[in-house]
Design a protein around this motif. Structure first.
Motif, PDB file in Angstrom:
ATOM      1  N   UNK A   1      -5.166 -14.430  -7.251  1.00  0.00           N
ATOM      2  CA  UNK A   1      -6.577 -14.486  -7.631  1.00  0.00           C
ATOM      3  C   UNK A   1      -7.415 -13.615  -6.717  1.00  0.00           C
ATOM      4  N   UNK A   2      -7.017 -13.512  -5.448  1.00  0.00           N
ATOM      5  CA  UNK A   2      -7.727 -12.662  -4.506  1.00  0.00           C
ATOM      6  C   UNK A   2      -7.299 -11.213  -4.649  1.00  0.00           C
ATOM      7  N   UNK A   3      -8.277 -10.315  -4.562  1.00  0.00           N
ATOM      8  CA  UNK A   3      -7.985  -8.882  -4.694  1.00  0.00           C
ATOM      9  C   UNK A   3      -8.425  -8.099  -3.464  1.00  0.00           C
ATOM     10  N   UNK A   4      -8.759  -8.802  -2.398  1.00  0.00           N
ATOM     11  CA  UNK A   4      -9.352  -8.159  -1.233  1.00  0.00           C
ATOM     12  C   UNK A   4      -8.459  -7.105  -0.593  1.00  0.00           C
ATOM     13  N   UNK A   5      -7.147  -7.292  -0.670  1.00  0.00           N
ATOM     14  CA  UNK A   5      -6.229  -6.320  -0.080  1.00  0.00           C
ATOM     15  C   UNK A   5      -6.159  -5.031  -0.887  1.00  0.00           C
ATOM     16  N   UNK A   6      -6.775  -5.012  -2.061  1.00  0.00           N
ATOM     17  CA  UNK A   6      -6.628  -3.865  -2.958  1.00  0.00           C
ATOM     18  C   UNK A   6      -7.946  -3.144  -3.264  1.00  0.00           C
ATOM     19  N   UNK A   7      -9.043  -3.595  -2.692  1.00  0.00           N
ATOM     20  CA  UNK A   7     -10.340  -2.977  -3.012  1.00  0.00           C
ATOM     21  C   UNK A   7     -10.898  -2.154  -1.856  1.00  0.00           C
ATOM     22  N   UNK A   8     -10.135  -2.027  -0.799  1.00  0.00           N
ATOM     23  CA  UNK A   8     -10.629  -1.309   0.378  1.00  0.00           C
ATOM     24  C   UNK A   8      -9.915   0.025   0.572  1.00  0.00           C
ATOM     25  N   UNK A   9      -9.725   0.737  -0.519  1.00  0.00           N
ATOM     26  CA  UNK A   9      -9.134   2.065  -0.423  1.00  0.00           C
ATOM     27  C   UNK A   9      -7.663   2.141  -0.752  1.00  0.00           C
TER      28      UNK A   9
ATOM     29  N   UNK B   1       0.814  -1.214   0.000  1.00  0.00           N
ATOM     30  CA  UNK B   1       0.000   0.000   0.000  1.00  0.00           C
ATOM     31  C   UNK B   1       0.847   1.262   0.000  1.00  0.00           C
ATOM     32  N   UNK B   2       1.947   1.262   0.749  1.00  0.00           N
ATOM     33  CA  UNK B   2       2.799   2.447   0.813  1.00  0.00           C
ATOM     34  C   UNK B   2       3.366   2.803  -0.555  1.00  0.00           C
ATOM     35  N   UNK B   3       3.723   1.793  -1.341  1.00  0.00           N
ATOM     36  CA  UNK B   3       4.271   2.082  -2.669  1.00  0.00           C
ATOM     37  C   UNK B   3       3.194   2.633  -3.595  1.00  0.00           C
ATOM     38  N   UNK B   4       1.989   2.120  -3.492  1.00  0.00           N
ATOM     39  CA  UNK B   4       0.904   2.585  -4.351  1.00  0.00           C
ATOM     40  C   UNK B   4       0.630   4.075  -4.144  1.00  0.00           C
ATOM     41  N   UNK B   5       0.869   4.555  -2.940  1.00  0.00           N
ATOM     42  CA  UNK B   5       0.662   5.975  -2.655  1.00  0.00           C
ATOM     43  C   UNK B   5       1.641   6.847  -3.434  1.00  0.00           C
ATOM     44  N   UNK B   6       2.740   6.247  -3.904  1.00  0.00           N
ATOM     45  CA  UNK B   6       3.756   6.990  -4.651  1.00  0.00           C
ATOM     46  C   UNK B   6       3.476   6.977  -6.150  1.00  0.00           C
ATOM     47  N   UNK B   7       2.370   6.358  -6.557  1.00  0.00           N
ATOM     48  CA  UNK B   7       2.067   6.194  -7.988  1.00  0.00           C
ATOM     49  C   UNK B   7       0.765   6.915  -8.356  1.00  0.00           C
ATOM     50  N   UNK B   8       0.762   8.236  -8.390  1.00  0.00           N
ATOM     51  CA  UNK B   8      -0.477   8.980  -8.643  1.00  0.00           C
ATOM     52  C   UNK B   8      -1.007   8.823 -10.064  1.00  0.00           C
ATOM     53  N   UNK B   9      -0.160   8.368 -10.989  1.00  0.00           N
ATOM     54  CA  UNK B   9      -0.587   8.252 -12.388  1.00  0.00           C
ATOM     55  C   UNK B   9      -0.969   6.821 -12.770  1.00  0.00           C
ATOM     56  N   UNK B  10      -1.015   5.945 -11.798  1.00  0.00           N
ATOM     57  CA  UNK B  10      -1.320   4.543 -12.077  1.00  0.00           C
ATOM     58  C   UNK B  10      -2.691   4.412 -12.742  1.00  0.00           C
TER      59      UNK B  10
END
Length: 324
Positions: free
Chosen positions: A72-80, A55-64
Motif C-alpha cells: 500500500x505504501x509507495x514511498x520507496x518508489x516516488x523519490x526518483x 531500485x537497481x533492477x528498475x534502472x535496467x528497465x528503460x521501457x517500463x
C-alpha cells in the motif's frame, strides 16, 4: 514482444487469467520474488511489472510504462527510483480489512490487560493485573483516514467509541467519524484522547508526528497504537514517556528502527505490546484475494487504456482520490 514480469508467488488461476488479459505480452512469472535471475535483456524489454522490484533492477528497465506495487505504501518508489512517466499503482485498499482488525486487537489487549495475562500464563501464575478500560465512551483519535484508518474508525465506532479523525483533507467527513480535524490541528485533540491511533505513511510531514511535545499533551493513561510507519513516532521520547508513567501503554505494529534490535528498551516494557509488522502482508487469506483482484482489474484497465485504480501521485506519495 514486450515483457510483463510478475515478482511474487501466485496461484494457477491467477496466472491463467492474467495471461489471458495480457495476451499480447510475454508474461514471466518469477515465483522467487527476486530479480537476481532475470537477465538484463529481459529487463530491457519489460514494460509492465507486478511486484516491488529494487531500485537497481528498475534502472535496467528503460521501457517500463506501468508498475503495480503489491504494497500500500509507495514511498520507496516516488523519490526518483521510478521515472514519473511510469504509471505507478499501489495496493491501497487491499490491507484495510486485516490491518484494522489487528489494530482493534492491539487496542483491546492493552485496554483489558490481555498482554499482561499472557505473561502471567507463561509464568504459571493465577493473579489479577488490575483495573481495565472500556472502548464504550472512549475518545479515539485516528491520524490517517485512508482505507485502514477508516475501517478502524468504523470498528471502534461500532464498539461505542467517540471518533476524532485527523487527515490532510477535511472536505468530506466519513459517517463513522464524530469530528474531523486537519492534520495541523492534531495536538488540539491529543489531551482528549483515550486512544491515539496512527495509520500514516512515511513522509517528511509525518516524521516525528508524535514526539515529546505531543506525548506531553496526552493523558497519562492513554494508549498509543501505531500501525502505519515507525518513523511517525519519536522512539526515544516514547520510551521515556512509558518509563516515567506518563503514558498508559503502546501497541506497536511498526517501530523505528525496524526491525527492533535485540536489547532495545521497548522489548522489556510491560506496558508495550509489539507485533513485527505482520498485520498486512498475505497472512490473512482474504488479503491475497484482494490483491490479486486488484492486479487483474488494473491489467484489464491498462490494456483498454482506462484509468488505473490506486494510482499514486508522485508529488505526495498518496493515491489520487477516486473520482465520483
Amino acid at each position: 514482444m514486450d515483457n510483463a514480469l510478475v515478482l511474487f508467488e501466485s496461484d494457477p488461476g491467477f496466472r491463467k487469467e492474467l495471461q489471458g488479459i495480457l495476451e499480447g505480452y510475454n508474461v514471466i512469472f518469477n515465483e522467487s520474488e527476486s530479480t537476481a535471475s532475470i537477465s538484463a535483456e529481459t529487463a530491457k524489454n519489460t514494460t509492465v511489472i507486478f511486484g516491488n522490484p529494487d531500485a537497481d533492477f528498475l534502472k535496467l528497465c528503460p521501457r517500463l510504462t506501468w508498475l503495480q506495487l503489491q504494497s500500500s505504501g509507495a514511498n520507496d518508489f516516488v523519490n526518483g527510483e521510478v521515472a514519473q512517466t511510469v504509471q505507478l499503482t499501489s495496493a491501497t485498499g487491499c490491507y484495510g480489512h486485516s490491518v484494522s482488525e489487528h489494530m482493534v486487537a492491539l487496542t483491546l489487549a492493552l485496554m483489558k490487560n490481555l498482554h499482561l495475562y499472557r505473561d502471567e500464563q507463561a509464568a504459571g501464575r493465577w493473579q489479577s493485573r488490575g483495573a481495565t478500560k472500556s472502548v464504550d465512551g472512549a475518545v479515539v483519535v485516528i491520524a490517517g483516514l485512508g482505507d485502514i484508518g477508516a475501517r478502524y474508525a468504523r470498528l471502534m465506532k461500532a464498539l461505542g467509541a467517540y471518533i476524532i479523525g485527523v487527515r490532510r483533507s477535511v472536505q468530506t467527513k466519513p459517517g463513522c467519524v464524530d469530528e474531523l480535524l486537519p492534520s495541523s490541528q492534531i495536538e488540539e485533540a491529543l489531551p482528549r484522547a483515550d486512544v491515539v491511533a496512527l495509520v500514516v505513511p512515511a513522509t517528511k510531514d509525518t516524521k516525528g508526528l508524535i514526539g515529546r511535545a505531543q506525548l506531553a499533551k496526552m493523558k497519562k493513561d492513554a494508549i498509543l497504537i501505531n500501525a502505519g510507519r515507525g518513523s511517525a513516532v519519536d522512539t526515544q521520547a516514547l520510551c521515556d514517556a512509558l518509563k516515567a508513567g506518563n503514558l498508559g501503554g503502546a501497541g506497536l505494529e511498526v517501530t523505528d528502527p525496524e526491525p527492533l534490535p535485540p536489547g532495545h528498551p521497548l522489548w522489556g516494557m510491560e506496558n508495550v505490546f509489539i507485533t513485527p509488522h505482520v498485520s498486512g502482508g498475505r497472512y490473512m487469506p482474504q488479503t491475497y484475494q484482494y490483491i490479486m483482484k486488484l492486479n487483474l482489474e488494473n491489467a484489464r484497465r491498462f490494456v483498454r487504456g482506462e484509468a488505473l485504480e490506486s494510482l499514486v501521485d508522485y508529488k505526495t506519495g498518496f493515491c489520487f482520490p477516486k473520482k465520483t
